[in-house]
Design an enzyme around this catalytic site. Sequence first.
Site, PDB file in Angstrom:
ATOM      1  N   HIS A 121      54.554 150.222 -31.532  1.00 53.05           N
ATOM      2  CA  HIS A 121      55.258 150.601 -30.318  1.00 53.05           C
ATOM      3  C   HIS A 121      54.413 151.433 -29.358  1.00 53.05           C
ATOM      4  O   HIS A 121      54.292 151.095 -28.187  1.00 53.05           O
ATOM      5  CB  HIS A 121      56.621 151.242 -30.543  1.00 53.05           C
ATOM      6  CG  HIS A 121      57.285 151.407 -29.215  1.00 53.05           C
ATOM      7  ND1 HIS A 121      57.835 150.348 -28.540  1.00 53.05           N
ATOM      8  CD2 HIS A 121      57.322 152.443 -28.384  1.00 53.05           C
ATOM      9  CE1 HIS A 121      58.209 150.748 -27.348  1.00 53.05           C
ATOM     10  NE2 HIS A 121      57.920 152.010 -27.230  1.00 53.05           N
TER      11      HIS A 121
ATOM     12  N   TYR B 219      52.620 151.601 -25.002  1.00 54.13           N
ATOM     13  CA  TYR B 219      52.396 152.683 -24.035  1.00 54.13           C
ATOM     14  C   TYR B 219      50.918 152.854 -23.720  1.00 54.13           C
ATOM     15  O   TYR B 219      50.562 153.278 -22.624  1.00 54.13           O
ATOM     16  CB  TYR B 219      53.036 153.986 -24.515  1.00 54.13           C
ATOM     17  CG  TYR B 219      54.534 153.924 -24.368  1.00 54.13           C
ATOM     18  CD1 TYR B 219      55.113 154.010 -23.103  1.00 54.13           C
ATOM     19  CD2 TYR B 219      55.354 153.701 -25.451  1.00 54.13           C
ATOM     20  CE1 TYR B 219      56.468 153.885 -22.945  1.00 54.13           C
ATOM     21  CE2 TYR B 219      56.719 153.582 -25.299  1.00 54.13           C
ATOM     22  CZ  TYR B 219      57.275 153.668 -24.042  1.00 54.13           C
ATOM     23  OH  TYR B 219      58.618 153.535 -23.878  1.00 54.13           O
TER      24      TYR B 219
ATOM     25  N   HIS C  26      60.598 139.047 -22.505  1.00 60.52           N
ATOM     26  CA  HIS C  26      60.549 140.462 -22.141  1.00 60.52           C
ATOM     27  C   HIS C  26      59.113 140.952 -21.965  1.00 60.52           C
ATOM     28  O   HIS C  26      58.759 141.530 -20.936  1.00 60.52           O
ATOM     29  CB  HIS C  26      61.266 141.294 -23.212  1.00 60.52           C
ATOM     30  CG  HIS C  26      60.826 142.708 -23.296  1.00 60.52           C
ATOM     31  ND1 HIS C  26      61.107 143.632 -22.311  1.00 60.52           N
ATOM     32  CD2 HIS C  26      60.096 143.377 -24.219  1.00 60.52           C
ATOM     33  CE1 HIS C  26      60.584 144.800 -22.643  1.00 60.52           C
ATOM     34  NE2 HIS C  26      59.954 144.673 -23.793  1.00 60.52           N
ATOM     35  N   PHE C  27      58.250 140.710 -22.954  1.00 55.40           N
ATOM     36  CA  PHE C  27      56.944 141.390 -22.836  1.00 55.40           C
ATOM     37  C   PHE C  27      55.958 140.665 -21.936  1.00 55.40           C
ATOM     38  O   PHE C  27      54.909 141.207 -21.629  1.00 55.40           O
ATOM     39  CB  PHE C  27      56.358 141.774 -24.201  1.00 55.40           C
ATOM     40  CG  PHE C  27      56.058 140.655 -25.150  1.00 55.40           C
ATOM     41  CD1 PHE C  27      55.126 139.685 -24.842  1.00 55.40           C
ATOM     42  CD2 PHE C  27      56.697 140.607 -26.378  1.00 55.40           C
ATOM     43  CE1 PHE C  27      54.841 138.676 -25.734  1.00 55.40           C
ATOM     44  CE2 PHE C  27      56.417 139.594 -27.284  1.00 55.40           C
ATOM     45  CZ  PHE C  27      55.489 138.626 -26.953  1.00 55.40           C
ATOM     46  N   HIS C  28      56.311 139.452 -21.465  1.00 54.15           N
ATOM     47  CA  HIS C  28      55.482 138.921 -20.385  1.00 54.15           C
ATOM     48  C   HIS C  28      55.792 139.640 -19.075  1.00 54.15           C
ATOM     49  O   HIS C  28      54.989 139.605 -18.140  1.00 54.15           O
ATOM     50  CB  HIS C  28      55.624 137.406 -20.253  1.00 54.15           C
ATOM     51  CG  HIS C  28      54.831 136.672 -21.309  1.00 54.15           C
ATOM     52  ND1 HIS C  28      55.295 136.504 -22.586  1.00 54.15           N
ATOM     53  CD2 HIS C  28      53.585 136.125 -21.293  1.00 54.15           C
ATOM     54  CE1 HIS C  28      54.378 135.869 -23.318  1.00 54.15           C
ATOM     55  NE2 HIS C  28      53.331 135.630 -22.548  1.00 54.15           N
TER      56      HIS C  28
ATOM     57  N   ARG D  83      61.462 132.688 -31.282  1.00 54.52           N
ATOM     58  CA  ARG D  83      60.103 132.817 -30.774  1.00 54.52           C
ATOM     59  C   ARG D  83      59.133 132.311 -31.839  1.00 54.52           C
ATOM     60  O   ARG D  83      59.546 131.940 -32.932  1.00 54.52           O
ATOM     61  CB  ARG D  83      59.803 134.274 -30.429  1.00 54.52           C
ATOM     62  CG  ARG D  83      59.672 135.159 -31.647  1.00 54.52           C
ATOM     63  CD  ARG D  83      59.404 136.603 -31.289  1.00 54.52           C
ATOM     64  NE  ARG D  83      58.015 136.841 -30.914  1.00 54.52           N
ATOM     65  CZ  ARG D  83      57.417 138.032 -31.014  1.00 54.52           C
ATOM     66  NH1 ARG D  83      58.083 139.076 -31.472  1.00 54.52           N
ATOM     67  NH2 ARG D  83      56.169 138.195 -30.647  1.00 54.52           N
ATOM     68  N   ARG D  84      57.864 132.293 -31.531  1.00 54.53           N
ATOM     69  CA  ARG D  84      56.801 131.928 -32.481  1.00 54.53           C
ATOM     70  C   ARG D  84      57.083 130.590 -33.135  1.00 54.53           C
ATOM     71  O   ARG D  84      56.844 130.399 -34.316  1.00 54.53           O
ATOM     72  CB  ARG D  84      56.672 133.010 -33.553  1.00 54.53           C
ATOM     73  CG  ARG D  84      56.310 134.345 -32.976  1.00 54.53           C
ATOM     74  CD  ARG D  84      56.081 135.389 -34.029  1.00 54.53           C
ATOM     75  NE  ARG D  84      55.091 136.342 -33.542  1.00 54.53           N
ATOM     76  CZ  ARG D  84      54.693 137.407 -34.220  1.00 54.53           C
ATOM     77  NH1 ARG D  84      55.177 137.659 -35.398  1.00 54.53           N
ATOM     78  NH2 ARG D  84      53.799 138.212 -33.705  1.00 54.53           N
TER      79      ARG D  84
END
Lengths: 161, 549, 46
Positions: free
Chosen positions: B225, B229, B376-378, B439-440
Amino acid sequence: MTTKQSMHIDPYEKNWIRLSIGLLVMFAAAVAVAGFALGIQVPTSEQRVDPKTVAEVGPWANPGLRELSPGKYEAYVLAQTWQFMPREMTVPAGSEITFYITSKDVQHGFKLQDTNLNVQIVPGQVSKLTITIDEPGEYTYICTEYCGLAHAAMFGKLIVE
Amino acid sequence: MLENYELSPGEKKFIGWHLVFGILALSIGSLFGPLQAFEHAGLDLYPYLQPLFKSYYQGLTLHGVLNALVFTTFFITGFLTLTVTYGLTRPLRYPKLNAVGFWMMVVGLVTTAVPLLMDEASVLYTFYPPMQAHWSFYLGLTLVVVGSWVEGWGFYYTYYAWRQENKGVRTPFISFSSLITMVMWQIATLGIAAEILTMLLPWSLGWIDGADPQLARTYFWFTGHPLVYFWLLPAYISWYGMLPKQAGGKLFSDSLARLAFWLFLLLSVPLGFHHQFVDPGVPAGWKFLHAILTYSVFLPSMLTAFTVVASLEYAGRQRGGKGLLGWIRALPWDDPSVTAQLLAAILFVFGGIGGLTNASYNVNLVIHNTAWVPGHFHLTVASAVTMSFMGISYWLIPYLTGKKLWKPKWAVIQSWIWFVGMIIFSNAMHVVGLLGAPRRTPLGLAPYIPEEWNGHLLRVGIGGAIMFVGMYLYVFIVAKTAFAKHAEPATVEIPVAEAMHDPQETPDWLDRWVPWLIGTVALILVAYGPQLIDQIANISLTSPGFKVW
Amino acid sequence: MAGHKDSEHEEFHPKGTIVVLLIFVLTLIILWGSVYVILLSRGVTV
Ligand code: HEM
Ligand SMILES: [Cu+2]
């Protein structure tokens, strides 16, 4: 240095911080209500098994449904590359099913479509969740963690009639 | 304060090498993104990659490792070298130390790349055991991480030297925030260091028979996580410390900017269980605690939202923007660096909302391991972060090479292309994830696809195609700039925003390390200590390795 | 408040920022809420 020090928080920004905190508290409350009052829970630490022997001894040697009492079931599911055992289960509508899921090889996932049952399967651990399904129909369960070449083909079916 | 300070040609070259490796990794890793998106849309191009790339998963591992781990780490260490030295207006204290760190990262990259390219490590960038990669994969990753630590130590020595020369002066913001980013990273990476050194490396070498997959996940997400950041904070450094200047304004609040960074140090690490909400081996109570802590780390991002937008509003008004929202139009949208970062920030709004959803304990049941997550993380790492880095490189590469950016207008268009592609792509991924798509997973091969997913999967492909154009237009522009033979010379001033209030007025406790570091360690001990002790005390190394790809 | 800064900055009230952020909060509530509703609609897991 003689400069006077202070935090200089703009009044607008102060209100924004208050609003942000309020918002987060509200969301946290909603989550807690769903979790602790309505009973939508995540799995917790359950029991350990030995992945090397789990397919031979104990309840996963014979994966499948066990009827505890009318409408109350336990489902022992064994994940392995690249299939779930059992591939198909049938229960009457309105049943309460407690799933005990583990893996004899790599990590897998178990997601029962259109329900909130969605867990990680970790070798050596048992993922346990209980659901009640009222609506008759065919519910697919799919593997949601990469588990090797044929991962995409790994699925099964829960028939509610 | 900073005027006329200029990095030496050697320093520029050193930073430049970071960018070369970073952008090279990005341009190889990104090849697979569109292939994955097309596969989802029903166009499977993998048969044509044989025998060079064996499978969807070899590609997906390369995509994750090269983009999310290699590109980011190289770009960030390079960028932070600039922000530390330029902010402090002094050279690195021990440039050789930083060079050692950098070349360690390069050796690590090569060590990782070999098994990846030989299909000996197709375990994805999270490398969950008991899937087992070749030991050189783990060793290479370790070298990359340790190399980044060594570069970080070089920053600390530099800061220490500066502090001796500048007692009582506030650390300039861009250096201050860079140092916090690096400290946070060094604390955070203790998790994968423990995972690899005590478990995966000896296990893959055959020195121990088994791994404990649950403990490995706990170690991994201790790092995993805060890793996000580590990607995000350098973008924030630019949004707070540089973008206001580029837009023609000032940093709205120096003290709140600093407070936000301290909060990130304090709160980035002790919340990794929010990636393990549906894990079997972690007690639900600890998961709930980490959910609450994750909510609290949302606060510094809310602070950031205010400060950055207010700084931009000030800039827009200085440029003649009128009315409640007219200042937005007045921003310099013709500056490719500004446009990239503004669009990055807009996409990040949706990334942040999705992130809060993921973090919401039981709400995670809806989306865990579905296509929602890459959707989300794109928006976060592949947009907020990557677009910001693209925007930074639009001034940084001219600064380092002394050559004018090749066709700035095209660079502006580039950002818009990525933006449009990403909106289509990420929306489709979120929606199809809510419908249950995993996913994946090469969905073209999955036997369980309901009809209603198909339209969304097609949009995944369309968005991916547009992103493909955006990505390689970027690579083309920076390559054209860097390798131009007869480029116009550029005189680039590094954009450093002044604060509205003299930073000297910022309270002293916002420039003190010790209390914040103590708080950080204490919070980690409280939030992780008991579970770590429990999981380590009950370790069961029962899982042999599997190579199932 | 220290009293020796150029007054020009003291005059700046980020009203537009508040508008932008309120739009953001509204979007946040709607999107987060919609997933929360999906959660509630998919039944209980104990
Ligand atoms: C060039 C445009 C890109 C496209 C079309 C694209 C597309 C995709 C798709 C469809 C997936 C999901 C694959 C799956 O779950 O089966 C994915 C995964 C991923 N992408 Fe991208 N991507 C692109 C660029 C990037 C960039 C720039 C980054 C980061 C800097 C990135 C980071 C990731 C990561 C970390 C994963 C997860 C890998 C995993 O699950 O192990 N992508 N990408
Ligand atoms: Cu599987």
